[in-house]
Design an enzyme around this catalytic site. Structure first.
Site, PDB file in Angstrom:
ATOM      1  N   GLY A  55      15.274  -9.351   8.052  1.00  0.00           N
ATOM      2  CA  GLY A  55      15.883  -8.130   8.579  1.00  0.00           C
ATOM      3  C   GLY A  55      17.340  -8.071   8.185  1.00  0.00           C
ATOM      4  O   GLY A  55      17.913  -9.071   7.733  1.00  0.00           O
ATOM      5  N   CYS A  82      13.458 -15.908   6.664  1.00  0.00           N
ATOM      6  CA  CYS A  82      14.808 -15.401   6.417  1.00  0.00           C
ATOM      7  C   CYS A  82      15.517 -15.111   7.745  1.00  0.00           C
ATOM      8  O   CYS A  82      15.810 -16.041   8.490  1.00  0.00           O
ATOM      9  CB  CYS A  82      14.736 -14.184   5.488  1.00  0.00           C
ATOM     10  SG  CYS A  82      16.323 -13.804   4.771  1.00  0.00           S
ATOM     11  N   TYR A  83      15.718 -13.834   8.080  1.00  0.00           N
ATOM     12  CA  TYR A  83      16.354 -13.526   9.361  1.00  0.00           C
ATOM     13  C   TYR A  83      15.597 -14.180  10.515  1.00  0.00           C
ATOM     14  O   TYR A  83      16.200 -14.692  11.463  1.00  0.00           O
ATOM     15  CB  TYR A  83      16.423 -12.005   9.572  1.00  0.00           C
ATOM     16  CG  TYR A  83      17.064 -11.613  10.891  1.00  0.00           C
ATOM     17  CD1 TYR A  83      18.440 -11.649  11.036  1.00  0.00           C
ATOM     18  CD2 TYR A  83      16.287 -11.240  11.989  1.00  0.00           C
ATOM     19  CE1 TYR A  83      19.039 -11.321  12.248  1.00  0.00           C
ATOM     20  CE2 TYR A  83      16.876 -10.909  13.195  1.00  0.00           C
ATOM     21  CZ  TYR A  83      18.249 -10.943  13.320  1.00  0.00           C
ATOM     22  OH  TYR A  83      18.839 -10.622  14.503  1.00  0.00           O
ATOM     23  N   HIS A 169      11.866 -16.070   0.750  1.00  0.00           N
ATOM     24  CA  HIS A 169      10.774 -15.118   0.980  1.00  0.00           C
ATOM     25  C   HIS A 169       9.480 -15.583   0.307  1.00  0.00           C
ATOM     26  O   HIS A 169       9.265 -15.322  -0.870  1.00  0.00           O
ATOM     27  CB  HIS A 169      11.170 -13.732   0.452  1.00  0.00           C
ATOM     28  CG  HIS A 169      12.231 -13.096   1.287  1.00  0.00           C
ATOM     29  ND1 HIS A 169      11.944 -12.422   2.450  1.00  0.00           N
ATOM     30  CD2 HIS A 169      13.567 -13.065   1.144  1.00  0.00           C
ATOM     31  CE1 HIS A 169      13.069 -11.995   2.993  1.00  0.00           C
ATOM     32  NE2 HIS A 169      14.073 -12.368   2.227  1.00  0.00           N
ATOM     33  N   GLU A 171       6.666 -14.363   0.754  1.00  0.00           N
ATOM     34  CA  GLU A 171       5.725 -13.238   0.611  1.00  0.00           C
ATOM     35  C   GLU A 171       5.838 -12.526  -0.730  1.00  0.00           C
ATOM     36  O   GLU A 171       4.937 -11.783  -1.111  1.00  0.00           O
ATOM     37  CB  GLU A 171       5.911 -12.244   1.768  1.00  0.00           C
ATOM     38  CG  GLU A 171       7.240 -11.490   1.805  1.00  0.00           C
ATOM     39  CD  GLU A 171       8.383 -12.253   2.500  1.00  0.00           C
ATOM     40  OE1 GLU A 171       8.340 -13.493   2.533  1.00  0.00           O
ATOM     41  OE2 GLU A 171       9.310 -11.596   2.978  1.00  0.00           O
ATOM     42  N   SER A 223      -7.539  15.919  -2.301  1.00  0.00           N
ATOM     43  CA  SER A 223      -7.253  16.222  -3.698  1.00  0.00           C
ATOM     44  C   SER A 223      -8.335  15.680  -4.621  1.00  0.00           C
ATOM     45  O   SER A 223      -8.417  16.056  -5.782  1.00  0.00           O
ATOM     46  CB  SER A 223      -5.917  15.591  -4.095  1.00  0.00           C
ATOM     47  OG  SER A 223      -6.065  14.174  -4.131  1.00  0.00           O
ATOM     48  N   GLY A 224      -9.137  14.757  -4.096  1.00  0.00           N
ATOM     49  CA  GLY A 224     -10.103  14.096  -4.971  1.00  0.00           C
ATOM     50  C   GLY A 224      -9.539  12.813  -5.552  1.00  0.00           C
ATOM     51  O   GLY A 224     -10.224  12.083  -6.250  1.00  0.00           O
ATOM     52  N   VAL A 226      -7.812   8.915  -5.112  1.00  0.00           N
ATOM     53  CA  VAL A 226      -8.334   7.767  -4.367  1.00  0.00           C
ATOM     54  C   VAL A 226      -7.930   7.820  -2.889  1.00  0.00           C
ATOM     55  O   VAL A 226      -8.760   7.694  -1.993  1.00  0.00           O
ATOM     56  CB  VAL A 226      -7.807   6.438  -4.970  1.00  0.00           C
ATOM     57  CG1 VAL A 226      -8.380   5.248  -4.248  1.00  0.00           C
ATOM     58  CG2 VAL A 226      -8.104   6.367  -6.447  1.00  0.00           C
ATOM     59  N   ASP A 227      -6.626   8.032  -2.649  1.00  0.00           N
ATOM     60  CA  ASP A 227      -6.125   7.897  -1.280  1.00  0.00           C
ATOM     61  C   ASP A 227      -6.705   8.945  -0.335  1.00  0.00           C
ATOM     62  O   ASP A 227      -7.207   8.621   0.741  1.00  0.00           O
ATOM     63  CB  ASP A 227      -4.590   7.964  -1.259  1.00  0.00           C
ATOM     64  CG  ASP A 227      -3.972   6.952  -2.208  1.00  0.00           C
ATOM     65  OD1 ASP A 227      -4.659   5.967  -2.549  1.00  0.00           O
ATOM     66  OD2 ASP A 227      -2.821   7.144  -2.621  1.00  0.00           O
ATOM     67  N   SER A 228      -6.639  10.203  -0.731  1.00  0.00           N
ATOM     68  CA  SER A 228      -7.140  11.221   0.191  1.00  0.00           C
ATOM     69  C   SER A 228      -8.661  11.118   0.324  1.00  0.00           C
ATOM     70  O   SER A 228      -9.216  11.416   1.380  1.00  0.00           O
ATOM     71  CB  SER A 228      -6.695  12.630  -0.214  1.00  0.00           C
ATOM     72  OG  SER A 228      -7.274  13.032  -1.421  1.00  0.00           O
ATOM     73  N   LYS A 370      -2.491  -0.183  -2.686  1.00  0.00           N
ATOM     74  CA  LYS A 370      -3.529   0.540  -3.434  1.00  0.00           C
ATOM     75  C   LYS A 370      -4.835  -0.253  -3.583  1.00  0.00           C
ATOM     76  O   LYS A 370      -5.910   0.292  -3.370  1.00  0.00           O
ATOM     77  CB  LYS A 370      -2.970   0.879  -4.832  1.00  0.00           C
ATOM     78  CG  LYS A 370      -3.775   1.899  -5.573  1.00  0.00           C
ATOM     79  CD  LYS A 370      -3.423   3.269  -5.080  1.00  0.00           C
ATOM     80  CE  LYS A 370      -3.933   4.376  -5.928  1.00  0.00           C
ATOM     81  NZ  LYS A 370      -3.361   5.654  -5.483  1.00  0.00           N
TER      82      LYS A 370
END
Ligand code: XMP
Length: 525
Positions: A55, A82-83, A169, A171, A223-224, A226-228, A370
């Site tokens: 942070g 870290c923080y 970090h 990650e 929209s067609g 991937v996400d929607s 994604k």
């Protein structure tokens, strides 16, 4: 909570979602909570482990983000990053101070491999540092288990109490053994079995949506992409006909795209939802007629999309929730408070109307990356070709036709693009078959046909032609910020050229675009 859960306590670090993702990669369920979360609530969740993120604060300053000291006495393993590591030492009686210089970037460290945290990690390794403050004196009971040239406490532990701190970090990918360190914490130190799978996300999310929506109505702009599409799949499984998906066909989609989306989400598809397919082709062509300036074209397409969506929303009437397929990379800020998130995500969608009459936003994919969204999509039974499709810009073929847009030019691009993708996919598939499923090195991340504004003389069947020049584009890119033209085999390009000229009326010349980005962009406009 009856399942193994690791809590990630968010202190506003830029990598907090990445921490959660790494925990999920260990097949352990994970939730992120603000550092302001009440200790009683944390106790009630009965976590198997707690991770404190990085942070921006300095823990010794007034008003710094803090957590209850009780957190370290729950008997639950805690890992501060870290923080988080500094705060742990500060709260437990150590001293944190400002270093004379910021330590930033890839840093060599030496780790104590007898520490549980560094099991199977080489003694000398590299990590990603990013800090001003450092642990000057560790809290009583702690010992240093890693150091760098400038940082005597790159990691510390009180193994008896299962408290661990890491200054760097783990990650991020710049710490090559970082995932291993987090695995050691989550699976070995916390003792999580690792039975949770990404697939469980779909089930849990569906339950949560059900609870949240109750009897309400939800609207989603589909929209067609991937996400929607994945968002639509989740929502429909949760609330069925209470969901309405509005799919606007602006006439600038790829060949067969509207039909494909309708086949999946329409009334004969697998999903039980209200699907509104708006054929707005003529409207968009009308607005775009004679317009050649790229920015103007983009603006017209964006604005008209909003108008059409608004009109459809009005027809549906008051909806309680607007759903969006926002995914984590779309979320710019960390969203500590929660309230600000609504405004931000509203932005992300590219300007959906403000006045659509809804009370709340639902973003079921907000915390996913994604590739995780793709896993959820497969779990929901969405077709692979939809899940793994390449990115397609909102303004569609409108920015792949140089100059003014007409229905005839759209036809040319759609047909040529279809052939191009078919041939590239075929060649790639043949290669994979011959090479144990491996992708060819030339496999582009994005490839499409575009139409130049050039006409030139040619000859076909003894006749003079004066037709258009098609452009084939294919790029290799990791982040879409920079790109190189991909080395598609010449034979494949030749097949595409020959098929396009024979099968697509109006084209007599084919170019392959070699431009990298920069100086070019991936799209033509
Ligand atoms: P450029 O052309 O900027 O493209 O190099 C980078 C990536 O972004 C996509 N792109 C868009 N996506 N709306 C979108 O949703 C847009 O207006 C837009 N413009 C470009 C492009 O396809 C490529 O993947």
């Amino acid at each position: 909570m009856d399942k193994e859960t690791v809590l990630v306590i968010d202190f506003g670090g830029q990598y907090n979602q990445l921490v959660a993702r790494r925990v999920r990669e260990c097949n352990v369920y994970c939730e992120i909570y603000s550092y302001k979360t009440d200790i009683e609530k944390i106790k009630a969740m009965n976590p198997k482990g707690i991770i404190l993120t990085g942070g921006p604060s300095s823990c010794y300053e007034e008003g710094a983000a803090k957590c209850s000291p009780e957190l370290f006495n729950l008997g639950v393993p805690v890992l501060g990053l870290c923080y988080g590591a500094q705060l742990m030492n500060h709260v437990l009686g150590g001293e944190v101070a400002r270093a004379s210089a910021r330590e930033y970037g890839k840093t060599d460290i030496k780790v104590d491999t007898s520490s549980e945290l560094f099991k199977d990690v080489p003694e000398k390794t590299v990590c990603w540092m990013s800090h001003f403050d450092y642990v000057k004196r560790m809290a009583p009971g702690f010992k240093s288990v890693a150091n760098s040239a400038n940082c005597p406490v790159a990691a510390c532990e009180n193994a008896e109490k299962k408290l661990y701190g890491i200054q760097f970090h783990p990650e991020v990918l710049h710490t090559p053994y970082g995932s291993k360190m987090l695995f050691n914490f989550v699976r070995n130190i916390c003792g999580c079995e690792g039975s949770w799978k990404m697939e469980a996300f779909a089930k849990e999310t569906i339950e949560n949506i059900k609870k949240k929506v109750g009897n309400g109505k939800v609207l989603l702009a589909l929209s067609g992409g991937v996400d929607s599409s994945v968002a639509a799949g989740l929502l429909s499984k949760a609330i069925g006909k209470q969901l309405t998906c509005v799919f606007v066909d602006h006439g600038l989609l790829r060949k067969n795209e509207a039909e494909e989306v309708e086949a999946i989400f329409g009334k004969n598809g697998d999903f039980d939802l209200n699907f509104v397919h708006v054929d707005a082709k003529e409207r968009f062509y009308g607005k775009l007629a004679g317009v050649t300036e790229p920015e103007r074209k983009r603006k017209i397409i964006g604005e008209e999309f909003i108008r059409v969506f608004e009109e459809e929303s009005k027809k549906i009437g008051a909806v309680d929730f607007l759903a969006q397929g926002t995914i984590y990379p779309d979320v710019v800020e960390s969203g500590l408070g929660g309230e600000s998130a609504v405004i931000k995500s509203h932005h992300n969608v590219g300007g959906l109307p403000d006045y659509v009459d809804f009370k709340e936003i639902i973003e079921p994919l907000r915390n996913l990356f994604k590739d995780e969204v793709r896993k959820v999509g497969l779990e929901l039974g969405l077709p692979r070709n939809l899940i793994f499709r390449q990115p397609f810009p909102g303004p569609g073929l409108g920015i792949r036709i140089i100059g003014d847009v007409t229905a005839d030019k759209v036809r040319i691009v759609q047909d040529a693009d279809y052939i191009y993708r078919e041939e590239v996919d075929k060649a790639a598939e043949e290669y994979r078959k011959a090479h144990n499923g491996e992708d060819p090195t030339w496999m582009p991340n994005q490839y499409f046909a575009a139409l130049s504004n050039m006409q030139s003389v040619g000859v076909m069947g003894d006749e003079r032609t004066y037709d258009r020049a098609l452009v084939l584009r294919a790029v290799k890119t990791i982040d879409f910020m920079t790109a190189e033209a991909s080395e598609i085999p010449f034979a494949v390009l030749q097949t595409v050229m020959s098929r396009v000229i024979n099968e697509v009326r109006g084209v007599n010349r084919v170019f392959y675009d070699l431009t990298s980005k920069p100086p070019g962009t991936i799209e033509m406009e």
